[in-house]
Design an enzyme around this catalytic site. Structure first.
Site, PDB file in Angstrom:
ATOM      1  N   ASP A  37       0.836  -1.194   0.000  1.00  0.00           N
ATOM      2  CA  ASP A  37       0.000   0.000   0.000  1.00  0.00           C
ATOM      3  C   ASP A  37       0.877   1.252   0.000  1.00  0.00           C
ATOM      4  O   ASP A  37       0.660   2.178  -0.788  1.00  0.00           O
ATOM      5  CB  ASP A  37      -0.906  -0.022   1.240  1.00  0.00           C
ATOM      6  CG  ASP A  37      -1.708   1.259   1.400  1.00  0.00           C
ATOM      7  OD1 ASP A  37      -2.767   1.360   0.749  1.00  0.00           O
ATOM      8  OD2 ASP A  37      -1.272   2.152   2.141  1.00  0.00           O
ATOM      9  N   LYS A  82       1.409   4.204  -3.022  1.00  0.00           N
ATOM     10  CA  LYS A  82       1.369   5.649  -2.782  1.00  0.00           C
ATOM     11  C   LYS A  82       2.687   6.301  -3.207  1.00  0.00           C
ATOM     12  O   LYS A  82       2.694   7.392  -3.778  1.00  0.00           O
ATOM     13  CB  LYS A  82       1.073   5.914  -1.308  1.00  0.00           C
ATOM     14  CG  LYS A  82      -0.363   5.517  -0.930  1.00  0.00           C
ATOM     15  CD  LYS A  82      -0.563   5.417   0.573  1.00  0.00           C
ATOM     16  CE  LYS A  82      -2.003   5.039   0.926  1.00  0.00           C
ATOM     17  NZ  LYS A  82      -2.162   4.675   2.343  1.00  0.00           N
TER      18      LYS A  82
END
Lengths: 449, 449
Positions: free
Chosen positions: B207, B211
């Site tokens: 994750d 980003k």
């Protein structure tokens, strides 16, 4: 074909008004990043003129003398985009109105002008269908105008609170670090270039108040002018206040606060205010030192956000100006119009009297039995309850009316619980007419608890 | 006439894909703020449908059951604006492509999709002349995408470094606070809703890497996909590592770092990486606790900026989604197009091997004369110099091969000065084949000094 090479892509004509610290830096970055900016905009940015008061002054390598002009009115008529970095109200105001009437989009760092004539400028931008951007007017390099105006446009902002004036922060920081009085710290800030020769706008809180008016207008979709901001500066802060703050585990900072206030009877109102306040030494704003700025934004859905960075200086301010310049230039190339004024909410301004705060009050009193009881009684009679109280003798001296070896005066420092500003105001009137109270030395708000 | 009452102003038709935590909150805010949003946009936002997997599930007061549909493909064909909150790659990808091909602008919080198929989505937006916004994909409520993409568009970003995954931050925070091992802290995070039942994407760093790829693409005007991000998670962090960090005056945080690297020979390249690192306990990121996010952005002119706030959760994410929705809706009303993909720089990615870092290395060794010299010698032979070294006996136990009362093994903790990743990599190979080295327990980067 890249916009750098395509002869069909007309360069955008940029006029720069003012070539001081920020202007020079903007010109340097426009030159240094010319290819990057062309790619990001979709067209080249061509500086067609730089208006200055004195063409003969040397301005370094990045200011082409051939572009200097002393006739800004002629210059803005020729421009697609106008960058205003002159400061002050006139001729900046007239020039921006002329620029927008002529179809140019405008980028300005002029907080004083926006605070005074923002409504007129917005209307001119709207009438002409051009953009008016001003990220650099608040908190230098820190993206704050765009986040409040755009990123939080789907949220409900409750409060913006922060340190937005580097000069006063530098001075208060120096007083805290060295124990100096205000005048000494100001003089040292002036020597180091952190304060101007005429420091009035900074130390009286006017610069911070102009920024508060801009932030309140954006956050609450309401026209908020400089006259709507309650403003107190830092000139009356003493070394004693700083020492008292330290004793209380606090520091003194000049805060700009804009706030939505919901009242059952009066409905929704807003408040905008600037004053020095005691905040706990553990508060994130307490460690913001020197010329840095930091701003908290609280919104219903987003919660609490913090933004931190350099609030002034040539390069940081130029960064914000160029970000805006790329935005307005992109709109020129791609069509459309950025956000304009949003004042649909038109919320009333709550006068400072109707707010509530914690207070720190320092008094000089005659050191005689019953004084403390009298002071506490006056506060209590106005519904103000005391959180902490500290009394110490003031060393006997002829000036203090004392007799050697015997203390006749004392200093009382009181921290109150949250109380109405109006109650504190009348309590202070009563204290000032109490015989045993020699002087009200300081009254400071307590925030951030 | 206000856009609320003017029958000539057509409402914008909004499709919401997904009605989980964030979707429900977006719908609640759209309802609660309907008049405000209409004023800010210049037209009403009308939700024409909400796509869900199961229409029969109860979704609370703010989700009108009549608007639920299990056919998102039909829904997006009717919409002006599509808000995608389903997550995952498919069917989100196909639906967004269909939406944009049909002329709808799109708001998404889908970091995994953007990291994998960002280029395709951008191209579809560009081809259709519509907007693609994704503020909520990085750092929840914190305005970060818009500041990097717009506010800093006239600056040169050098580095973005921060904590952008709340789950791993919560787990590392709990390990630091309680001394727990990773598995215990994960289980507790799952019980409290800070970690999902399948925590892989968070704890393996995926994750955060998605980003990082989005941040790097924006900051460096270069396509950076998930495969370009060096990614290490936190599953191998032990209570021993946390204790060692504390002894060194540090804490362990999962950092996302994207960086511009200028090399005399190789020219300009970029790096994007995610790994747990030791940072000094005095570093501002060290005090970012629980599910908060904080990101530093360093740019040439702006200097160092920090952004801080809630990085996840229904309301904060919904705030970012709605900010984007107002932006794309405004463009619909006022014309033009927001910023699209900017990949003109196309900088090469520097492999992790070619970077330099400080390291913390923990070894289990046989506690015999000459071991420390051997270890130091291997590091030195690879040009790695030692900043601090700490050796302590490991309590004798049958498992450790010890004899009661006599220590036969020791733990060595080494902090190095800045060294090449490649040198550390070969040094670790050599250490692993050294007879006296029983195990290489941990290798962590040291950042923020």
């Amino acid at each position: 074909m890249s916009p750098l090479d395509d002869p069909a892509v007309t360069p955008l004509r940029v006029a720069v008004l003012g070539a001081g610290t920020v202007g020079t830096e903007v010109l340097r970055l426009l030159e240094q990043q010319r290819d990057d900016l062309a790619h990001r905009v979709g067209a080249r940015l061509q500086v067609i003129g730089i208006s200055v008061r004195d063409r003969t002054k040397d301005r370094g390598d990045h200011v082409d003398p051939a572009l200097l002009t002393e006739d800004p009115h002629a210059l803005v008529r020729e421009a697609d985009l106008v960058v205003e970095l002159m400061g002050g109200i006139e001729p900046a105001r007239t020039l921006l109105l002329e620029a927008m009437a002529g179809g140019a989009s405008v980028v300005t760092a002029n907080k004083a002008l926006l605070a005074q004539d923002g409504a007129e400028l917005y209307e001119a931008a709207d009438a002409a269908g051009v953009d008016l951007h001003f990220e650099a007017a608040v908190a230098g390099a820190i993206p704050l105008v765009r986040p409040i105006r755009e990123s939080l446009a789907g949220d409900r902002i409750q409060r913006v609170l922060g340190i937005v004036n580097g000069t006063t922060n530098y001075i208060l920081d120096a007083m805290t670090r060295t124990g100096a009085e205000f005048d000494e710290a100001l003089a040292s800030a002036q020597r180091l270039g952190y304060a101007e020769a005429d420091p009035t706008a900074d130390v009286e809180g006017l610069d911070a108040a102009a920024k508060a008016s801009i932030l309140a207008s954006l956050a609450f979709h309401t026209r908020v002018g400089l006259q709507d901001v309650h403003c107190e500066g830092i000139t009356s802060i003493t070394a004693d206040d700083i020492a008292a703050a330290r004793r209380l585990g606090s520091v003194i900072k000049l805060l700009s606060i804009v706030e939505r206030i919901d009242d059952e009877d009066l409905g929704e109102r807003i408040s905008a205010r600037v004053y020095p306040a005691m905040i706990p030494a553990t508060h994130p704003l307490a460690s913001v030192s020197e010329a840095y700025n930091a701003v908290f934004v609280q919104a219903d859905a987003a919660g609490s956000l913090m933004f931190y960075g350099q609030g002034a200086g040539g390069s940081p301010t130029a960064s914000a100006v160029l970000g805006d310049l790329v935005s307005v230039a992109r709109q020129r190339v791609h069509g459309g119009k950025g956000p304009g004024e949003s004042n649909y909410a038109s919320l009333p301004i709550a006068p400072i009297d109707e707010l509530r705060n914690g207070f720190y009050v320092a008094l000089t009193v005659d050191d005689q039995p019953g004084v403390l009881a009298a002071v506490a009684g006056i506060l209590s009679s106005h519904g103000i309850s005391i959180a902490t109280i500290h009394q110490e003798p003031i060393g006997a001296s002829p000036e203090a009316g004392g007799v050697a070896g015997r203390d006749v005066r004392a200093r009382i420092g009181i921290v109150t619980h949250t109380a109405a500003e109006s109650a504190m105001s009348t309590a202070l009137d009563d204290l000032s007419t109490t015989a045993a109270v020699v002087a009200i030395d300081s009254v400071l708000r307590v925030e951030g608890e």
